[in-house]
Design a protein around this motif. Structure first.
Motif, PDB file in Angstrom:
ATOM      1  N   PHE A   1       1.371   4.390  -2.953  1.00  0.00           N
ATOM      2  CA  PHE A   1       1.389   5.835  -2.725  1.00  0.00           C
ATOM      3  C   PHE A   1       2.698   6.451  -3.206  1.00  0.00           C
ATOM      4  O   PHE A   1       2.699   7.529  -3.803  1.00  0.00           O
TER       5      PHE A   1
ATOM      6  N   TRP B   1      -2.784   9.543   4.584  1.00  0.00           N
ATOM      7  CA  TRP B   1      -1.389   9.089   4.547  1.00  0.00           C
ATOM      8  C   TRP B   1      -0.521  10.286   4.195  1.00  0.00           C
ATOM      9  O   TRP B   1      -0.728  10.928   3.172  1.00  0.00           O
TER      10      TRP B   1
ATOM     11  N   ILE C   1      -3.065  -2.615   8.215  1.00  0.00           N
ATOM     12  CA  ILE C   1      -3.954  -1.683   7.512  1.00  0.00           C
ATOM     13  C   ILE C   1      -5.353  -1.736   8.121  1.00  0.00           C
ATOM     14  O   ILE C   1      -6.000  -0.705   8.306  1.00  0.00           O
TER      15      ILE C   1
ATOM     16  N   THR D   1      -6.869   6.348   2.394  1.00  0.00           N
ATOM     17  CA  THR D   1      -7.599   5.097   2.214  1.00  0.00           C
ATOM     18  C   THR D   1      -8.928   5.279   2.931  1.00  0.00           C
ATOM     19  O   THR D   1      -8.991   5.859   4.020  1.00  0.00           O
TER      20      THR D   1
ATOM     21  N   VAL E   1       0.836  -1.202   0.000  1.00  0.00           N
ATOM     22  CA  VAL E   1       0.000   0.000   0.000  1.00  0.00           C
ATOM     23  C   VAL E   1       0.871   1.252   0.000  1.00  0.00           C
ATOM     24  O   VAL E   1       0.633   2.192  -0.765  1.00  0.00           O
TER      25      VAL E   1
ATOM     26  N   THR F   1      -7.204   6.092  -8.151  1.00  0.00           N
ATOM     27  CA  THR F   1      -7.702   5.199  -7.102  1.00  0.00           C
ATOM     28  C   THR F   1      -7.585   3.740  -7.509  1.00  0.00           C
ATOM     29  O   THR F   1      -7.429   3.415  -8.690  1.00  0.00           O
TER      30      THR F   1
ATOM     31  N   GLN G   1      -8.182   2.999  -2.032  1.00  0.00           N
ATOM     32  CA  GLN G   1      -6.899   3.676  -1.842  1.00  0.00           C
ATOM     33  C   GLN G   1      -6.775   4.683  -2.958  1.00  0.00           C
ATOM     34  O   GLN G   1      -6.985   4.340  -4.131  1.00  0.00           O
TER      35      GLN G   1
END
Length: 104
Positions: A36, A103, A91, A52, A32, A79, A66
């Motif tokens: 990003f 984030w 998560i 997220t 994840v 996304t 996300q």
């Protein structure tokens, strides 16, 4: 006028309607974060935020969207949708107290 969280949620609903792909691979914290980082050029623009968002589909299935969202308009920039049961515990823990995790 909507607050930023409402705009993000509205953006997610739009993204889910526009995006039919749901990722089924088991996703770890590192994967994840890497997504990003791969989209850092979008996430670091002044009007954008990386987040997220945990939500429930009409089918009853829980997913996490996300993405990179525009804070001012609530529009989605980039996304992907991930099945909630395919996320690792780190998560899931981040989303225990909140539907939206920003984030930075």
């Amino acid at each position: 006028m909507f607050d930023p969280i409402s705009l993000l949620i509205r953006g997610v609903i739009f993204a889910m309607a526009a995006c039919e792909i749901v990722y089924y691979a088991y996703l770890t914290w590192t994967i994840v974060v890497n997504w990003f980082q791969d989209n850092e050029h979008l996430a670091t623009q002044p009007n954008n935020v990386a987040a997220t968002i945990k939500t429930k589909l009409d089918s009853g299935e829980h997913v996490v969207v996300q993405g990179i969202f525009n804070k001012k308009t609530g529009d989605t920039v980039e996304t992907r949708t991930i099945k909630y049961d395919q996320l690792d515990s780190d998560i899931r823990d981040a989303h225990r107290g909140s539907e939206v995790v920003i984030w930075q």
